[in-house]
Scaffold this active site. Structure first.
Site, PDB file in Angstrom:
ATOM      1  N   GLU A 123      48.759  33.965  50.732  1.00  0.00           N
ATOM      2  CA  GLU A 123      50.231  33.959  50.778  1.00  0.00           C
ATOM      3  C   GLU A 123      50.668  35.410  50.985  1.00  0.00           C
ATOM      4  O   GLU A 123      50.234  36.293  50.238  1.00  0.00           O
ATOM      5  CB  GLU A 123      50.821  33.410  49.480  1.00  0.00           C
ATOM      6  CG  GLU A 123      52.339  33.327  49.540  1.00  0.00           C
ATOM      7  CD  GLU A 123      52.973  32.783  48.272  1.00  0.00           C
ATOM      8  OE1 GLU A 123      54.224  32.784  48.221  1.00  0.00           O
ATOM      9  OE2 GLU A 123      52.256  32.376  47.355  1.00  0.00           O
TER      10      GLU A 123
ATOM     11  N   LYS B 289      48.539  39.247  41.455  1.00  0.00           N
ATOM     12  CA  LYS B 289      49.509  39.910  42.337  1.00  0.00           C
ATOM     13  C   LYS B 289      50.793  40.229  41.581  1.00  0.00           C
ATOM     14  O   LYS B 289      51.425  41.256  41.825  1.00  0.00           O
ATOM     15  CB  LYS B 289      49.832  39.007  43.529  1.00  0.00           C
ATOM     16  CG  LYS B 289      48.842  39.084  44.675  1.00  0.00           C
ATOM     17  CD  LYS B 289      49.448  38.383  45.879  1.00  0.00           C
ATOM     18  CE  LYS B 289      48.386  37.971  46.881  1.00  0.00           C
ATOM     19  NZ  LYS B 289      48.958  37.106  47.913  1.00  0.00           N
TER      20      LYS B 289
ATOM     21  N   ARG C  42      36.493  32.313  40.677  1.00  0.00           N
ATOM     22  CA  ARG C  42      37.175  33.496  41.180  1.00  0.00           C
ATOM     23  C   ARG C  42      36.541  34.745  40.574  1.00  0.00           C
ATOM     24  O   ARG C  42      35.806  34.662  39.585  1.00  0.00           O
ATOM     25  CB  ARG C  42      38.663  33.443  40.830  1.00  0.00           C
ATOM     26  CG  ARG C  42      38.943  33.515  39.334  1.00  0.00           C
ATOM     27  CD  ARG C  42      40.407  33.318  39.008  1.00  0.00           C
ATOM     28  NE  ARG C  42      41.217  34.362  39.636  1.00  0.00           N
ATOM     29  CZ  ARG C  42      42.537  34.297  39.739  1.00  0.00           C
ATOM     30  NH1 ARG C  42      43.192  33.224  39.324  1.00  0.00           N
ATOM     31  NH2 ARG C  42      43.205  35.270  40.289  1.00  0.00           N
TER      32      ARG C  42
END
Length: 553
Positions: free
Chosen positions: A33, A267, A257
């Site tokens: 994104e 983020k 992850r």
């Protein structure tokens, strides 16, 4: 003969799919994104997705998941492309979820026509309350029984801009008592009157991630859609949408992850650090962003090696940042040019040196004979590190002291004869003699010394600023530490040496060159450098100093 490396679990799946003829070739994607800069966790995903396609002869698309116009910017799109290229990968196609807005709208209409989606007028608070809890089933509201015709009209009116943000949403009609909360009539579309960075004001309704993701995968014929473990509960909805729409059956697979010590990977938190000025920007060399690591001097090869070493797992764990630093050190040791820089200067005067100057030969990198030699100027007055001299030295002190000898790197052996002090008793310079027969590479003096010091000729020295970067956080597991994550910022994460002295070769080298400042660590020139003053960032120390501190504790 070396043993062939075993496949990880995703590679085993792909290998079996290709051997069974399920697919002729594979297609993966990296779908960020564009709402921030990529970090080291994304690097793992990039290396995995692109690496799989390279290994199995497939291709990888770069697809921007740009379905939220409020947080997305073209700046982030460009930075993401730069990072992927810098890591050494090239995508087959550059795509955007916004490419498919019309198609996704059509998919939503198809679900309405099948009686599998409805427009809901409930507020977000009401929807949350109606969903129930993991132990209590949800409640079906009155809007769920709207007719197909009414839903089609309302959805068209939503697209036409007849309603305000939050006034209506489109929901899938699945099962309000499902044990999986994501399957309790999830949202498919919401109203957002915001200008999109690519489509402008053409749309005021936008698909939710869970709706756009699987369908975008299907449109692109993605064979293996690889996500992190938090998307496991989302997979039934991914499969449900594809099944009900009867489109290409992309399939989702999940891996752990990257979580790393002394680092944040969110983020949102990284943006907070930037906005609140705890760092100078997204590319601050202390940040876990790829652009920050690049500016700090990390190499793409080292990051790829790190991602290869940590592997692909099904279970979350915390990776030691020391492993990343080890990979960086290993690579830089092979490629970095050796240069001499003095951080805290003490002047050495060689009283018996009568020449004006001479230019000595010194190797650029002993690990790489092909790198050749450079010329280093030598003169009567030199700088050495203040810490390399002691007026009263203990036994086994092999640096410079009165009456003691040391070798100057690539130069001569010198002996300290006299210490000069100012009125307050501070040492201002030391006077030495040199042994002319002891020149490096031509030494016939027969004298053996145990200490070798780096140095810089005073009259040839160039002024430099050196930024000593350290870890941004003081605690290992920042994500699980008590209090606000910013409470754990390391106040000593940056030390600036404003007046270091460097050998002149540094002014002639290229801007992308990596260096080992002899006995000091690995460095790279920073973008803040000017013609009058070079600025260097410390990439990593010569040794793992944090490991030593941990042992002391």
């Amino acid at each position: 003969m070396s043993e062939e490396k075993s496949l990880n679990f995703i590679e085993e799946i792909i290998d079996a799919d290709l051997k069974s003829g399920k697919y002729e070739s594979i297609v993966t994607r990296f779908p960020p994104e564009p709402n921030g800069y990529l970090h080291i966790g994304h690097a793992k995903s990039i290396c995995l997705n692109f690496g799989l396609a390279l290994k199995f002869g497939g291709k990888t698309n770069l697809r921007f998941d740009d379905t939220n116009p409020v947080t997305e910017e073209t700046e982030y799109v460009e930075s993401i492309k730069d990072d992927v290229r810098w890591l050494g990968f090239q995508w087959a196609e550059e795509l955007y979820a916004s490419n498919y807005f019309e198609q996704l709208y059509g998919f939503a209409v198809k679900l309405i026509e099948k009686g599998l989606a409805y427009v809901d007028d409930s507020s977000s608070e009401e929807i949350a309350a109606q969903k129930g809890t993991p132990t209590q089933p949800g409640i079906e509201n009155q809007y769920r029984s709207r007719s197909i015709e009414e839903n089609l009209q309302l959805f068209a009116d939503m697209r036409a801009g007849k309603y305000k943000d939050g006034e209506k949403v489109l929901r899938a009609k699945i099962d309000m008592s499902s044990p999986n909360m994501h399957m309790r009539d999830p949202l498919l579309y919401r109203i957002k009157h915001a200008t999109h960075h690519r489509t402008g004001d053409a749309w005021c309704i936008y698909p939710m991630y869970d709706f756009a993701h699987g369908q975008s995968d299907s449109i692109e014929n993605i064979t293996h859609s690889i996500c992190t473990l938090e998307f496991i509960p989302h997979r039934p909805l991914y499969d449900w949408c594809i099944e009900k729409l009867e489109i290409f059956p992309s399939h989702q697979y999940e891996f752990a992850r990257l979580n790393m010590t002394y680092t944040v990977m969110s983020k949102r938190k990284l943006l907070q650090l930037v906005n609140e000025k705890h760092v100078t920007g997204w590319d601050d060399p202390r940040m876990s962003t790829i652009s920050g690591m690049r500016r700090r001097g990390y190499t793409a090869e080292a990051i790829r090696e790190f991602c290869e070493r940590i592997g692909v797992a099904k279970r979350e764990n915390l990776i030691d940042v020391g492993l990343l630093e080890f990979c960086v050190r290993e690579h830089l040791n092979k490629i970095a040019l050796r240069r001499m820089v003095v951080f805290d200067p003490l002047k050495v005067v060689i009283t018996n040196y009568t020449a004006d100057e001479e230019w000595l030969q010194s190797e650029n990198n002993p690990e790489d004979p092909a790198s050749g030699n450079r010329k280093v100027p030598f003169s009567r007055e030199l700088y050495i590190e203040r810490e390399d001299f002691m007026e009263v030295a203990p036994k086994k002190y092999f640096r410079l002291a009165p009456g003691q000898m040391v070798r100057l790197k690539s130069a001569y052996i010198i002996r300290c004869e006299e210490v000069i002090k100012d009125a307050e008793g501070n040492i201002t310079e030391v006077h030495c003699t040199y042994i002319p027969e002891s020149k490096s590479g031509e030494d016939t003096s027969g004298i053996n010394v145990k200490g070798t010091l780096h140095w810089v000729s005073v009259k040839h020295a160039i002024n430099a600023e050196v930024r000593l970067y350290d870890r941004l956080f003081k605690v290992e597991d920042v994500g699980n530490a008590e209090g606000d994550f910013k409470d754990h910022i390391n106040a000593d994460s940056l030390t600036v040496i404003s007046n270091a002295y460097a050998e002149p070769a540094l002014k002639e080298d290229g801007a992308e060159e990596r260096y080992q400042f002899i006995r000091k660590g690995y460095y790279i020139i920073d973008k803040d450098s000017t013609a009058d003053k070079l600025v260097f960032n410390r990439t990593v120390t010569l040794k793992d100093t944090w490991a030593k501190e941990a042992k002391k504790a």
